[in-house]
Design a protein around this motif. Structure first.
Motif, mmCIF file in Angstrom:
data_model
loop_
_atom_site.group_PDB
_atom_site.id
_atom_site.type_symbol
_atom_site.label_atom_id
_atom_site.label_comp_id
_atom_site.label_asym_id
_atom_site.label_seq_id
_atom_site.Cartn_x
_atom_site.Cartn_y
_atom_site.Cartn_z
ATOM 1 N N ALA A 3 0.833 -1.200 0.000
ATOM 2 C CA ALA A 3 0.000 0.000 0.000
ATOM 3 C C ALA A 3 0.869 1.252 0.000
ATOM 4 O O ALA A 3 1.931 1.297 0.623
ATOM 5 C CB ALA A 3 -0.905 -0.013 1.223
ATOM 6 N N SER A 71 -7.753 7.748 -7.540
ATOM 7 C CA SER A 71 -8.036 6.557 -6.730
ATOM 8 C C SER A 71 -7.183 5.366 -7.158
ATOM 9 O O SER A 71 -6.807 4.543 -6.317
ATOM 10 C CB SER A 71 -9.523 6.208 -6.732
ATOM 11 O OG SER A 71 -9.950 5.823 -8.014
ATOM 12 N N TYR A 74 -3.880 6.262 -5.115
ATOM 13 C CA TYR A 74 -3.836 6.117 -3.661
ATOM 14 C C TYR A 74 -4.472 4.823 -3.160
ATOM 15 O O TYR A 74 -4.201 4.393 -2.045
ATOM 16 C CB TYR A 74 -4.401 7.334 -2.927
ATOM 17 C CG TYR A 74 -5.865 7.644 -3.148
ATOM 18 C CD1 TYR A 74 -6.862 6.855 -2.584
ATOM 19 C CD2 TYR A 74 -6.254 8.751 -3.885
ATOM 20 C CE1 TYR A 74 -8.196 7.155 -2.763
ATOM 21 C CE2 TYR A 74 -7.591 9.059 -4.074
ATOM 22 C CZ TYR A 74 -8.557 8.264 -3.513
ATOM 23 O OH TYR A 74 -9.880 8.559 -3.694
ATOM 24 N N GLY A 75 -5.301 4.173 -3.961
ATOM 25 C CA GLY A 75 -5.869 2.875 -3.593
ATOM 26 C C GLY A 75 -6.574 2.895 -2.255
ATOM 27 O O GLY A 75 -7.306 3.826 -1.922
ATOM 28 N N ASP A 76 -6.313 1.861 -1.455
ATOM 29 C CA ASP A 76 -6.923 1.747 -0.124
ATOM 30 C C ASP A 76 -6.198 2.577 0.924
ATOM 31 O O ASP A 76 -6.623 2.622 2.072
ATOM 32 C CB ASP A 76 -6.941 0.282 0.323
ATOM 33 C CG ASP A 76 -7.870 -0.568 -0.524
ATOM 34 O OD1 ASP A 76 -8.813 -0.017 -1.109
ATOM 35 O OD2 ASP A 76 -7.631 -1.787 -0.612
ATOM 36 N N CYS A 79 -8.063 8.653 0.816
ATOM 37 C CA CYS A 79 -9.354 9.037 0.256
ATOM 38 C C CYS A 79 -9.265 10.468 -0.255
ATOM 39 O O CYS A 79 -8.420 11.249 0.179
ATOM 40 C CB CYS A 79 -10.476 8.894 1.282
ATOM 41 S SG CYS A 79 -10.325 9.996 2.686
#
Length: 139
Positions: A3, A71, A74-76, A79
């Motif tokens: 991540a 999105s 930055y993925g999970d 936000c």
């Protein structure tokens, strides 16, 4: 792939670009989903009567492409906290658009980053520009 972390980003870095091709099908689907049935988005005769060379893509559709680029990046890990865009030109069916982003500031105490974002077409015209703030987890 691990991540994304706030410590992975630095001011001046570009984020991965996103390429999209505008299609008439997208315009029809977006009109149905958004309720924006303005004829400039699907009726070429009407668009011509308004001085346009062709039907034009919905501004919010193009903004959604920018949101997808963000999105995807930055993925999970975060936000979208803030988004401001300004429409500078028209996008037409068959245009190839490249969504781009540049990290302008990193705010370690707030676990967030500010980015300059924009859309360019195949004619190297910037049709949308704006700013986004991404909040990373841990704030």
């Amino acid at each position: 792939m691990s991540a994304l972390k706030l410590t992975d980003v630095k001011a001046g870095q570009e984020i991965p670009a996103l390429m999209k091709r505008v299609t008439m099908r997208q315009l029809v689907m977006w009109a149905g989903a958004s309720g924006d049935y303005n004829p400039i988005h699907y009726d070429s005769k009407f668009a011509a009567s308004r001085g346009l060379s062709n039907v034009v893509a919905h501004g919010q559709l193009i903004t959604s492409f920018l949101c997808q680029m963000l999105s995807d990046w930055y993925g999970d890990a975060g936000c979208l906290k803030k988004l401001d865009v300004s429409y500078k030109g028209f996008n037409y069916p068959s245009d190839t658009l490249i969504c781009r982003g540049l990290i302008k500031e990193v705010f370690p105490c707030e676990c967030s980053v500010a980015l300059e974002i924009w859309v360019e077409n195949q004619r190297n015209e910037k049709t949308v520009s704006g700013r986004a703030v991404i909040q990373f987890a841990g704030a």
